[in-house]
Design a protein around this motif. Structure first.
Motif, PDB file in Angstrom:
ATOM      1  N   ILE A  11       0.897  -1.303  -0.095  1.00  0.00           N
ATOM      2  CA  ILE A  11       0.037  -0.048   0.103  1.00  0.00           C
ATOM      3  C   ILE A  11       0.955   1.303   0.095  1.00  0.00           C
ATOM      4  N   GLY A  12       0.510   2.231  -0.825  1.00  0.00           N
ATOM      5  CA  GLY A  12       1.300   3.420  -0.949  1.00  0.00           C
ATOM      6  C   GLY A  12       0.570   4.629  -0.954  1.00  0.00           C
ATOM      7  N   TYR A  13       1.059   5.752  -0.579  1.00  0.00           N
ATOM      8  CA  TYR A  13       0.288   7.045  -0.146  1.00  0.00           C
ATOM      9  C   TYR A  13       1.309   7.928  -0.355  1.00  0.00           C
ATOM     10  N   VAL A  14       0.741   9.161  -1.546  1.00  0.00           N
ATOM     11  CA  VAL A  14       1.577  10.239  -1.951  1.00  0.00           C
ATOM     12  C   VAL A  14       1.186  11.518  -0.993  1.00  0.00           C
ATOM     13  N   VAL A  15       2.147  12.094  -0.282  1.00  0.00           N
ATOM     14  CA  VAL A  15       2.068  13.158   0.868  1.00  0.00           C
ATOM     15  C   VAL A  15       2.301  14.341   0.115  1.00  0.00           C
ATOM     16  N   PRO A  16       1.565  15.492  -0.453  1.00  0.00           N
ATOM     17  CA  PRO A  16       2.208  16.752  -0.679  1.00  0.00           C
ATOM     18  C   PRO A  16       2.652  17.256   0.613  1.00  0.00           C
ATOM     19  N   MET A  17       3.954  18.059   0.554  1.00  0.00           N
ATOM     20  CA  MET A  17       4.397  18.903   1.452  1.00  0.00           C
ATOM     21  C   MET A  17       5.051  20.019   0.881  1.00  0.00           C
ATOM     22  N   GLY A  18       4.175  20.836   0.041  1.00  0.00           N
ATOM     23  CA  GLY A  18       4.834  21.994  -0.300  1.00  0.00           C
ATOM     24  C   GLY A  18       5.710  21.892  -1.252  1.00  0.00           C
ATOM     25  N   GLU A  19       7.140  22.374  -1.084  1.00  0.00           N
ATOM     26  CA  GLU A  19       8.174  22.249  -2.294  1.00  0.00           C
ATOM     27  C   GLU A  19       8.722  20.815  -2.252  1.00  0.00           C
ATOM     28  N   ILE A  20       8.430  20.070  -0.930  1.00  0.00           N
ATOM     29  CA  ILE A  20       8.774  18.510  -0.984  1.00  0.00           C
ATOM     30  C   ILE A  20       7.897  17.854  -1.242  1.00  0.00           C
ATOM     31  N   GLN A  21       7.917  16.600  -2.009  1.00  0.00           N
ATOM     32  CA  GLN A  21       7.030  15.602  -1.930  1.00  0.00           C
ATOM     33  C   GLN A  21       7.283  14.530  -1.311  1.00  0.00           C
ATOM     34  N   GLY A  22       6.299  13.904  -0.341  1.00  0.00           N
ATOM     35  CA  GLY A  22       6.514  12.636   0.314  1.00  0.00           C
ATOM     36  C   GLY A  22       5.798  11.571  -0.194  1.00  0.00           C
ATOM     37  N   TYR A  23       6.390  10.245   0.133  1.00  0.00           N
ATOM     38  CA  TYR A  23       5.601   8.909  -0.315  1.00  0.00           C
ATOM     39  C   TYR A  23       6.008   8.027   0.690  1.00  0.00           C
ATOM     40  N   LEU A  24       4.697   7.473   1.173  1.00  0.00           N
ATOM     41  CA  LEU A  24       4.993   6.318   2.345  1.00  0.00           C
ATOM     42  C   LEU A  24       4.298   4.989   1.654  1.00  0.00           C
ATOM     43  N   ASN A  25       5.387   4.054   1.998  1.00  0.00           N
ATOM     44  CA  ASN A  25       4.946   2.733   1.427  1.00  0.00           C
ATOM     45  C   ASN A  25       5.183   1.540   2.386  1.00  0.00           C
ATOM     46  N   LEU A  26       4.229   0.691   2.207  1.00  0.00           N
ATOM     47  CA  LEU A  26       4.326  -0.367   3.079  1.00  0.00           C
ATOM     48  C   LEU A  26       4.199  -1.735   2.368  1.00  0.00           C
ATOM     49  N   LYS A  27       5.139  -2.404   2.389  1.00  0.00           N
ATOM     50  CA  LYS A  27       4.884  -3.945   1.496  1.00  0.00           C
ATOM     51  C   LYS A  27       5.424  -5.052   2.603  1.00  0.00           C
ATOM     52  N   ALA A  28       4.727  -6.141   2.342  1.00  0.00           N
ATOM     53  CA  ALA A  28       5.275  -7.423   3.121  1.00  0.00           C
ATOM     54  C   ALA A  28       5.214  -8.729   2.112  1.00  0.00           C
TER      55      ALA A  28
END
Length: 358
Positions: A301-318
């Motif tokens: 499962i992945g989720y893109v997180v907008p953070m202004g001038e920085i883009q965040g991405y959180l991913n969990l895999k098993a």
């Protein structure tokens, strides 16, 4: 969701997967020497070959694995002792447990100017953490001395752990994009400067150099959100100078398939195949060919997180492993946080330009 918005999110989603190239131990009973192979299966996944955003990026990964193995070895040997022949029959039943908790940090830089018509990225991966291994063995032996039989048994338990830093892993990738099709070539290697003791069953470093290269492909359709990626490569290992042992050539295939259910949320499957292609060798090889193999499937499962001038991405895999041969099998979990430059918004048309076009 527009194609531009999807591709903008994918550029940052891919940074977490494509930048990470790893070679770390997950347990000490693989066919490779000491149970440590250069390549860690599962390092690549979805969007591995997708374009990245130019500039500096930072990928951080928490990796945990738990593996077990068991088996028996029987050996009989006849030797001469004076005039009486001595035959020793020994049976060893052993079980192994390995656990690792690792923090992986990968700073990288993606060039804006094309290289060979593609997008070039350089990076360096560092590793810190703990690798713990235990072996429990039960020995049952019978010695025949002429007409007499002498039997005995004994239990052995060994447990060791290594906490510190691993080797350094430089990496270079080239990516090419043609609509929904993306291709990639990569090369990485091992600089053996990490914690390593040839007498230990638990290490963070592998004690020898290695080079690995391969190719990847990603299909992504922004209109439907469908995605599929696969990366295949080969590892060539140099001889360990401390043990005169050389690991065989390894083949690995990592894959991922996912669906963007929203602009930011991604769901999918992952898997890998690891197969040793040639025998171990060298003066220090005491086990013979002993080629290894393992397969695995899992979910992500992945989720893109907008953070202004920085883009965040959180991913969990098993992953759950199966079909292991000459190595332990178990499960592993990856938690990834990637920070990349945010994609620039599309340029707005100035009023003066609109007037000029009339």
């Amino acid at each position: 969701m527009s194609g531009t918005a999807r591709r903008r999110g994918i550029a940052h989603l891919a940074a977490a997967v494509a930048a990470a190239l790893l070679a770390l131990p997950s347990g000490p009973a693989r066919a490779d020497e000491g149970g440590i192979s250069f390549w860690l299966p599962g390092i690549f996944g979805s969007l591995a070959a997708a374009p990245l955003q130019p500039g500096f990026s930072l990928t951080s990964i928490y990796y945990h694995t738990t593996v077990t193995a068991g088996g028996g070895v029987a050996r009989a040997r006849e030797i001469g002792a004076g005039r009486l022949p001595v035959t020793v029959a020994a049976n060893v039943e052993a079980s192994l447990t390995g656990k690792a908790d690792l923090a992986i940090v990968i700073p990288s830089y993606t060039f804006a100017s094309p290289v060979l018509g593609g997008q070039a990225t350089i990076g360096l991966m560092t590793v810190t953490g703990r690798n713990a291994t235990s072996i429990d063995a039960f020995l049952n032996a019978t010695a025949l001395v002429g007409p007499f039989a002498i039997s005995g048994s004994r239990f052995y338990g060994i447990g060791e752990a290594d906490t510190g830093v691993g080797d350094l892993y430089p990496q270079f990738t080239l990516r090419w994009n043609a609509g929904v099709h993306n291709t990639m070539a990569y090369v990485t290697g091992d600089i053996p400067v990490g914690s390593y003791d040839p007498r230990s069953i638990a290490n963070l470093g592998i004690g020898h150099g290695a080079i690995d290269g391969g190719f990847g492909y990603t299909y992504f359709n922004p209109a439907t959100g469908h995605e599929f990626s696969a990366v295949a490569g080969l590892t060539y290992n140099f001889e360990n100078p401390d043990t005169q042992y050389r690991n065989g050539v390894d083949f690995h295939l990592d894959w991922g398939a996912s669906q963007f259910v929203t602009r930011q949320l991604q769901l999918g499957l992952v898997g890998y195949l690891y197969q040793q292609l040639s025998c171990d060798s060298g003066a220090g090889d005491r086990v013979g060919c002993f080629e290894s193999r393992v397969m695995s499937v899992g979910a992500q499962i992945g989720y893109v997180v907008p953070m202004g001038e920085i883009q965040g991405y959180l991913n969990l895999k098993a992953y759950r492993e199966f079909e292991a041969e000459h190595r332990p099998e178990g499960w592993n979990v990856w938690l990834t946080l990637a920070l990349t430059p945010a994609a620039a918004p599309p340029p707005a048309t100035a009023p003066g330009r609109r007037l000029a076009l009339k």
